[in-house]
Design a protein around this motif. Structure first.
Motif, PDB file in Angstrom:
ATOM      1  N   ALA A  48       0.818  -1.212   0.000  1.00  0.00           N
ATOM      2  CA  ALA A  48       0.000   0.000   0.000  1.00  0.00           C
ATOM      3  C   ALA A  48       0.848   1.256   0.000  1.00  0.00           C
ATOM      4  CB  ALA A  48      -0.925  -0.012   1.209  1.00  0.00           C
ATOM      5  N   PHE A  49       1.964   1.232   0.720  1.00  0.00           N
ATOM      6  CA  PHE A  49       2.863   2.394   0.741  1.00  0.00           C
ATOM      7  C   PHE A  49       3.524   2.590  -0.607  1.00  0.00           C
ATOM      8  CE2 PHE A  49       7.174   4.090   1.473  1.00  0.00           C
ATOM      9  CZ  PHE A  49       6.845   5.313   2.032  1.00  0.00           C
ATOM     10  N   TRP A  50       3.880   1.500  -1.237  1.00  0.00           N
ATOM     11  CA  TRP A  50       4.628   1.523  -2.500  1.00  0.00           C
ATOM     12  C   TRP A  50       3.711   1.713  -3.701  1.00  0.00           C
ATOM     13  CZ3 TRP A  50       6.616  -3.582  -5.015  1.00  0.00           C
ATOM     14  CH2 TRP A  50       7.435  -3.291  -6.130  1.00  0.00           C
ATOM     15  N   LEU A  51       2.580   0.972  -3.742  1.00  0.00           N
ATOM     16  CA  LEU A  51       1.770   0.919  -4.944  1.00  0.00           C
ATOM     17  C   LEU A  51       0.300   1.300  -4.724  1.00  0.00           C
ATOM     18  CD1 LEU A  51       3.302  -2.295  -6.540  1.00  0.00           C
ATOM     19  CD2 LEU A  51       3.587   0.052  -7.314  1.00  0.00           C
ATOM     20  N   GLY A  52      -0.009   1.877  -3.593  1.00  0.00           N
ATOM     21  CA  GLY A  52      -1.289   2.548  -3.418  1.00  0.00           C
ATOM     22  C   GLY A  52      -2.506   1.689  -3.166  1.00  0.00           C
ATOM     23  N   SER A  53      -2.340   0.476  -2.660  1.00  0.00           N
ATOM     24  CA  SER A  53      -3.484  -0.418  -2.473  1.00  0.00           C
ATOM     25  C   SER A  53      -4.120  -0.228  -1.095  1.00  0.00           C
ATOM     26  CB  SER A  53      -3.061  -1.877  -2.656  1.00  0.00           C
ATOM     27  OG  SER A  53      -2.012  -2.199  -1.753  1.00  0.00           O
ATOM     28  N   SER A  54      -4.724   0.921  -0.875  1.00  0.00           N
ATOM     29  CA  SER A  54      -5.424   1.159   0.388  1.00  0.00           C
ATOM     30  C   SER A  54      -6.797   1.744   0.107  1.00  0.00           C
ATOM     31  CB  SER A  54      -4.633   2.125   1.287  1.00  0.00           C
ATOM     32  OG  SER A  54      -4.620   3.427   0.724  1.00  0.00           O
ATOM     33  N   ALA A  90      -9.358  -8.154   0.248  1.00  0.00           N
ATOM     34  CA  ALA A  90     -10.328  -8.995   0.938  1.00  0.00           C
ATOM     35  C   ALA A  90     -11.018  -8.179   2.022  1.00  0.00           C
ATOM     36  CB  ALA A  90      -9.640 -10.207   1.554  1.00  0.00           C
ATOM     37  N   ALA A  91     -12.338  -8.169   2.010  1.00  0.00           N
ATOM     38  CA  ALA A  91     -13.102  -7.499   3.056  1.00  0.00           C
ATOM     39  C   ALA A  91     -13.214  -8.449   4.244  1.00  0.00           C
ATOM     40  CB  ALA A  91     -14.474  -7.097   2.538  1.00  0.00           C
ATOM     41  N   THR A  92     -12.279  -8.346   5.161  1.00  0.00           N
ATOM     42  CA  THR A  92     -12.136  -9.348   6.222  1.00  0.00           C
ATOM     43  C   THR A  92     -13.037  -9.113   7.424  1.00  0.00           C
ATOM     44  OG1 THR A  92     -10.325  -8.105   7.239  1.00  0.00           O
ATOM     45  CG2 THR A  92      -9.740  -9.758   5.565  1.00  0.00           C
ATOM     46  N   GLN A  93     -13.656  -7.937   7.503  1.00  0.00           N
ATOM     47  CA  GLN A  93     -14.485  -7.600   8.658  1.00  0.00           C
ATOM     48  C   GLN A  93     -15.938  -7.426   8.224  1.00  0.00           C
ATOM     49  OE1 GLN A  93     -12.992  -7.315  11.795  1.00  0.00           O
ATOM     50  NE2 GLN A  93     -11.118  -7.944  10.721  1.00  0.00           N
ATOM     51  N   SER A  94     -16.855  -7.890   9.021  1.00  0.00           N
ATOM     52  CA  SER A  94     -18.273  -7.659   8.738  1.00  0.00           C
ATOM     53  C   SER A  94     -18.648  -6.238   9.146  1.00  0.00           C
ATOM     54  CB  SER A  94     -19.141  -8.649   9.497  1.00  0.00           C
ATOM     55  OG  SER A  94     -19.109  -8.384  10.894  1.00  0.00           O
ATOM     56  N   VAL A  95     -19.744  -5.757   8.582  1.00  0.00           N
ATOM     57  CA  VAL A  95     -20.257  -4.438   8.959  1.00  0.00           C
ATOM     58  C   VAL A  95     -20.516  -4.382  10.457  1.00  0.00           C
ATOM     59  CG1 VAL A  95     -22.254  -2.903   8.716  1.00  0.00           C
ATOM     60  CG2 VAL A  95     -21.230  -3.949   6.687  1.00  0.00           C
ATOM     61  N   PRO A 127     -12.166   3.539   9.310  1.00  0.00           N
ATOM     62  CA  PRO A 127     -11.704   2.163   9.102  1.00  0.00           C
ATOM     63  C   PRO A 127     -10.961   2.055   7.775  1.00  0.00           C
ATOM     64  CG  PRO A 127     -14.032   2.340   8.567  1.00  0.00           C
ATOM     65  CD  PRO A 127     -13.600   3.706   9.032  1.00  0.00           C
ATOM     66  N   MET A 128      -9.982   1.158   7.707  1.00  0.00           N
ATOM     67  CA  MET A 128      -9.136   1.034   6.514  1.00  0.00           C
ATOM     68  C   MET A 128      -8.772  -0.420   6.241  1.00  0.00           C
ATOM     69  SD  MET A 128      -6.347   4.113   7.009  1.00  0.00           S
ATOM     70  CE  MET A 128      -5.733   3.902   5.337  1.00  0.00           C
ATOM     71  N   TYR A 129      -8.616  -0.746   4.966  1.00  0.00           N
ATOM     72  CA  TYR A 129      -7.952  -1.970   4.523  1.00  0.00           C
ATOM     73  C   TYR A 129      -6.766  -1.580   3.656  1.00  0.00           C
ATOM     74  CZ  TYR A 129     -12.251  -4.716   5.518  1.00  0.00           C
ATOM     75  OH  TYR A 129     -13.335  -5.329   6.098  1.00  0.00           O
ATOM     76  N   TRP A 130      -5.733  -2.429   3.684  1.00  0.00           N
ATOM     77  CA  TRP A 130      -4.616  -2.234   2.770  1.00  0.00           C
ATOM     78  C   TRP A 130      -3.910  -3.580   2.552  1.00  0.00           C
ATOM     79  CZ3 TRP A 130      -4.196  -1.502   7.919  1.00  0.00           C
ATOM     80  CH2 TRP A 130      -3.050  -1.950   8.572  1.00  0.00           C
ATOM     81  N   ALA A 131      -3.158  -3.636   1.470  1.00  0.00           N
ATOM     82  CA  ALA A 131      -2.406  -4.863   1.171  1.00  0.00           C
ATOM     83  C   ALA A 131      -0.990  -4.734   1.710  1.00  0.00           C
ATOM     84  CB  ALA A 131      -2.372  -5.121  -0.326  1.00  0.00           C
ATOM     85  N   ASP A 132      -0.557  -5.773   2.413  1.00  0.00           N
ATOM     86  CA  ASP A 132       0.814  -5.797   2.914  1.00  0.00           C
ATOM     87  C   ASP A 132       1.790  -6.176   1.807  1.00  0.00           C
ATOM     88  OD1 ASP A 132       1.790  -5.019   5.330  1.00  0.00           O
ATOM     89  OD2 ASP A 132       1.910  -7.034   6.185  1.00  0.00           O
ATOM     90  N   GLU A 133       1.331  -7.078   0.922  1.00  0.00           N
ATOM     91  CA  GLU A 133       2.218  -7.579  -0.130  1.00  0.00           C
ATOM     92  C   GLU A 133       1.493  -7.586  -1.474  1.00  0.00           C
ATOM     93  OE1 GLU A 133       3.589 -11.453   0.959  1.00  0.00           O
ATOM     94  OE2 GLU A 133       4.164 -10.833   2.987  1.00  0.00           O
ATOM     95  N   VAL A 176       2.689  -5.901  -9.087  1.00  0.00           N
ATOM     96  CA  VAL A 176       1.866  -4.687  -9.106  1.00  0.00           C
ATOM     97  C   VAL A 176       0.497  -4.891  -8.472  1.00  0.00           C
ATOM     98  CG1 VAL A 176       0.758  -2.969 -10.585  1.00  0.00           C
ATOM     99  CG2 VAL A 176       3.111  -3.676 -11.048  1.00  0.00           C
ATOM    100  N   PRO A 177      -0.261  -5.936  -8.821  1.00  0.00           N
ATOM    101  CA  PRO A 177      -1.549  -6.126  -8.135  1.00  0.00           C
ATOM    102  C   PRO A 177      -1.341  -6.485  -6.664  1.00  0.00           C
ATOM    103  CG  PRO A 177      -1.446  -7.403 -10.179  1.00  0.00           C
ATOM    104  CD  PRO A 177      -0.059  -6.944  -9.876  1.00  0.00           C
ATOM    105  N   PRO A 178      -2.273  -6.090  -5.795  1.00  0.00           N
ATOM    106  CA  PRO A 178      -2.172  -6.496  -4.388  1.00  0.00           C
ATOM    107  C   PRO A 178      -2.496  -7.970  -4.225  1.00  0.00           C
ATOM    108  CG  PRO A 178      -4.248  -5.373  -4.779  1.00  0.00           C
ATOM    109  CD  PRO A 178      -3.466  -5.262  -6.057  1.00  0.00           C
ATOM    110  N   ASN A 179      -1.891  -8.577  -3.236  1.00  0.00           N
ATOM    111  CA  ASN A 179      -2.228  -9.958  -2.875  1.00  0.00           C
ATOM    112  C   ASN A 179      -3.338  -9.904  -1.833  1.00  0.00           C
ATOM    113  OD1 ASN A 179      -2.438 -12.538  -1.880  1.00  0.00           O
ATOM    114  ND2 ASN A 179      -0.242 -12.896  -1.747  1.00  0.00           N
ATOM    115  N   PRO A 180      -4.577 -10.299  -2.190  1.00  0.00           N
ATOM    116  CA  PRO A 180      -5.685 -10.165  -1.243  1.00  0.00           C
ATOM    117  C   PRO A 180      -5.500 -10.977   0.028  1.00  0.00           C
ATOM    118  CG  PRO A 180      -6.330 -11.488  -3.148  1.00  0.00           C
ATOM    119  CD  PRO A 180      -4.993 -10.891  -3.474  1.00  0.00           C
ATOM    120  N   ASP A 181      -4.671 -12.025  -0.031  1.00  0.00           N
ATOM    121  CA  ASP A 181      -4.440 -12.839   1.159  1.00  0.00           C
ATOM    122  C   ASP A 181      -3.641 -12.093   2.218  1.00  0.00           C
ATOM    123  OD1 ASP A 181      -5.800 -14.945  -0.012  1.00  0.00           O
ATOM    124  OD2 ASP A 181      -3.986 -15.866  -0.829  1.00  0.00           O
ATOM    125  N   THR A 182      -3.045 -10.953   1.848  1.00  0.00           N
ATOM    126  CA  THR A 182      -2.258 -10.167   2.809  1.00  0.00           C
ATOM    127  C   THR A 182      -2.991  -8.902   3.249  1.00  0.00           C
ATOM    128  OG1 THR A 182      -1.076  -8.829   1.146  1.00  0.00           O
ATOM    129  CG2 THR A 182      -0.159 -11.002   1.691  1.00  0.00           C
TER     130      THR A 182
END
Length: 288
Positions: free
Chosen positions: A29-35, A67-72, A96-102, A110-116
């Motif tokens: 997310a810091f490098w390629l904007g996946s937040s 991945a939307a890991t949290q319910s509403v 609240p925020m989601y972001w990709a670690d890897e 380039v694409p985010p890994n949703p598992d991270t």
């Protein structure tokens, strides 16, 4: 580091006091904007439309390949728990925020890994602006189209464009910007949605995929219509706004406020803005 307002952050199963550091130089997310993020408000003992904000956060995550890991319900429960920690009676910004670690899909980084995908909730004191509002000027920059950017998501990567709209407007003595879509029609302000009133009819730019459907925008439309006012979602030009009887803005930061100047034309907060604000506050407190 500048002194920050009272802040509580939920991360990895516990609450932390302050601005927790979460990213390193290889964080995707810091490098390629996946937040992605969303913004709600707590003020005067209410948290209006918190469920809609949480739902939009999860839609934004999926739109960006996360991945939307949290319910509403889980996010809302965390908000309720976190608000109990504040000493201040000022309004609280709920983010609240989601972001990709890897990264790394099909051999590309380039694409985010949703598992991270990671999640946090940040709550902090942020007073709301008074309804007298702000000034706007036509921006030389425009909103992107869905073919060029993930405009259906409340994604961090979209906000540098908003920022340059606002910075350019401020360089010319205005508070904010009037931003057009690629066809030259009005889309929104640099940081919020826009409404105008003309001859007793309220109008706002129709959703066309170039700007995010604001939750406060939607609630304002619903409340005004329920109270008997005509609200049109339609194509609007700069001339429509220049000739309006009044203009007002809706957004999470301060909910409903007036536009007090457009270009060289001074405006006063008008009856439609005050009515919309009254209806919103009454509705919000009825849900407490």
């Amino acid at each position: 580091m500048a002194k920050q307002s009272e802040t509580w952050t939920w991360l990895d199963g516990e609450w932390h006091d302050g601005n927790v550091l979460v990213a390193g130089p290889r964080t995707h997310a810091f490098w390629l904007g996946s937040s992605v993020f969303d913004g709600a408000r707590a003020f005067e003992g209410v948290t209006p439309d918190l469920d809609r904000h949480c739902e939009r956060l999860n839609r934004s995550a999926r739109a960006l390949g996360l991945a939307a890991t949290q319910s509403v319900e889980a996010i809302a429960a965390l908000v309720e728990d976190g608000l109990k920690k504040f000493k201040s009676d000022e309004a609280i910004y709920i983010r609240p925020m989601y972001w990709a670690d890897e990264g790394g899909v099909s051999g590309s980084s380039v694409p985010p890994n949703p598992d991270t995908t990671r999640f946090l909730l940040c709550l902090y004191v942020a007073p709301m602006n008074p309804p007298r509002g702000f000034s706007i000027t036509l921006s030389p920059f425009r909103r992107p189209t869905p073919e060029t950017m993930p405009t259906s998501a409340k994604a961090g990567c979209l906000y540098p464009n908003n920022a340059r709209c606002v910075m350019e407007a401020k360089s010319r003595g205005f508070d904010n910007a009037l931003v057009l879509d690629m066809l030259g029609n009005v889309a929104e302000a640099g940081t919020s949605n826009l409404f105008l009133a003309k001859d007793g009819v309220v109008k706002t730019p129709a959703l066309n995929g170039t700007f995010l459907p604001g939750i406060t925008r939607r609630r304002t439309i619903e409340l005004l219509r329920a109270d008997g006012y005509t609200v049109e979602e339609t194509t609007l030009t700069v001339a429509d706004f220049m000739n309006a009887d009044e203009i007002f803005s809706t957004g999470n930061n301060s909910k409903i406020v007036a536009i007090n100047r457009i270009e060289d034309r001074e405006l006063q907060p008008g009856p439609m803005m005050f009515k919309a604000r009254e209806l919103y506050w009454d509705w919000a407190h009825s849900k407490a």
